[in-house]
Design a protein around this motif. Structure first.
Motif, PDB file in Angstrom:
ATOM      1  N   SER A 183       0.887  -1.181   0.156  1.00  0.00           N
ATOM      2  CA  SER A 183      -0.069   0.159   0.049  1.00  0.00           C
ATOM      3  C   SER A 183       1.069   1.131  -0.061  1.00  0.00           C
ATOM      4  CB  SER A 183      -1.030   0.062   1.184  1.00  0.00           C
ATOM      5  OG  SER A 183      -1.783   1.160   1.256  1.00  0.00           O
ATOM      6  N   LEU A 184       1.838   1.298   0.787  1.00  0.00           N
ATOM      7  CA  LEU A 184       2.781   2.358   0.992  1.00  0.00           C
ATOM      8  C   LEU A 184       3.590   2.766  -0.579  1.00  0.00           C
ATOM      9  CD1 LEU A 184       4.468   4.305   2.629  1.00  0.00           C
ATOM     10  CD2 LEU A 184       5.898   2.685   3.053  1.00  0.00           C
ATOM     11  N   LEU A 185       4.036   1.672  -1.311  1.00  0.00           N
ATOM     12  CA  LEU A 185       4.620   1.909  -2.219  1.00  0.00           C
ATOM     13  C   LEU A 185       3.485   2.301  -3.488  1.00  0.00           C
ATOM     14  CD1 LEU A 185       6.792  -1.564  -2.255  1.00  0.00           C
ATOM     15  CD2 LEU A 185       7.650   0.892  -2.136  1.00  0.00           C
ATOM     16  N   GLN A 186       2.547   1.544  -3.767  1.00  0.00           N
ATOM     17  CA  GLN A 186       1.391   2.011  -4.659  1.00  0.00           C
ATOM     18  C   GLN A 186       1.026   3.482  -4.382  1.00  0.00           C
ATOM     19  OE1 GLN A 186      -1.454  -1.099  -4.191  1.00  0.00           O
ATOM     20  NE2 GLN A 186      -0.323  -2.220  -5.629  1.00  0.00           N
ATOM     21  N   ALA A 187       0.822   3.877  -3.104  1.00  0.00           N
ATOM     22  CA  ALA A 187       0.246   5.199  -2.767  1.00  0.00           C
ATOM     23  C   ALA A 187       1.513   6.327  -3.316  1.00  0.00           C
ATOM     24  CB  ALA A 187       0.142   5.469  -1.214  1.00  0.00           C
TER      25      ALA A 187
END
Length: 281
Positions: A183-187
């Motif tokens: 989620s952190l990377l995609q955000a």
């Protein structure tokens, strides 16, 4: 000093070939002008050709040759200092996913799995000279301790605070940690990245769930295994050791084969924590 000498624009040195060619053509031109004296009356020749042209002096051609040689060398850019070269910057982010489950307090490696992992994290952060790095911790739930940044010094300063005691929920929810990393990377808009999981183990069900979380991504999961196959009891809040439902002391063992399989399934590598820096360089 001669070892440092070089040309900034060495292709200009090919122009040195033109210098003797130009000098030769000038020489032929002047020589041709003088040869007219054998064909034309001297009084008439004085009106047709300047007197200077009738004298065949090598000095102008020598000066032109020297000047051309110096000019070409100047264009080639002789230098004793190296120009700064553009370097490739590793922009692919890295997420460090740290297991802070109670079993990390096990002392099958001295002084404990947790302390050895802290040292290894510091080694890894010091070895990482460029690129964005984030730090996520998990136990029963997962939290972003530090978002993606190039400030490795701040991350290093946080490492000594890592402990199962700082986690609000006890447990070992590997899936939530991986899900938070994704989620952190995609955000942040990163389609490619590396995730390094530092853990002493996961359940087979967790391994299956982790692979499902990563199967539609281009995130590589590498795993550093912490502990031994023999394992040791899990300290339980200064009240002895953790026990199962039947009252038997639980031994936290490192399942190398399972962790290695998960890493390979997710385009990563498995590495057991070592006492040297060889596993982070």
């Amino acid at each position: 000093m001669l070892d440092d000498f070089h040309f900034l624009r060495p292709l200009w040195l090919f122009a040195l070939i033109l210098v003797p060619l130009v000098c030769f053509l000038l020489y032929r031109h002047k020589k041709g002008a003088k040869q007219w004296s054998s064909l034309i009356d001297a009084q008439l020749l004085n009106h047709l050709i300047k007197a200077d042209a009738q004298r065949l002096s090598p000095l102008p051609i020598i000066l032109i040759a020297v000047g051309g040689f110096i000019a070409v060398l100047a264009l080639a850019g002789p230098s004793w200092e190296k120009l700064p070269q553009p370097q490739f910057v590793n922009q692919q982010p890295l997420v460090l996913l740290v297991d802070l489950s109670p079993s990390m307090s096990v002392e099958d490696i001295k002084p404990s799995r947790l302390i050895k992992m802290r040292f290894k994290l510091i080694d890894l952060l010091k070895a990482r000279k460029q690129g964005l790095t984030a730090l996520i911790v998990y136990a029963g739930d997962a939290h972003v301790l530090a978002p993606l940044s190039e400030d490795n010094e701040t991350l290093i300063s946080l490492v000594p605070t890592l402990s199962p005691q700082v986690m609000p929920i006890s447990g070992s929810n590997t899936e939530e940690g991986v899900a938070l990393a994704v989620s952190l990377l995609q955000a942040q808009g990163y389609n490619q990245a590396n995730i390094i999981l530092l853990t002493d183990g996961m359940t087979p069900q967790a391994a299956e769930n982790v692979t499902k979380l990563l199967e539609d991504t281009q995130y590589h999961l590498s795993i550093m295994g912490i502990g031994t196959a023999e394992g040791a009891p899990i300290p339980f809040s200064n009240k002895g050791f953790a026990k199962d439902s039947q009252g038997n002391i639980v031994l936290a063992k490192l399942d190398r084969d399972l962790l290695k399989k998960v890493a390979e399934q997710n385009a990563g590598i498995y590495q057991k924590l070592s006492l040297t820096i060889e596993d982070v360089v």
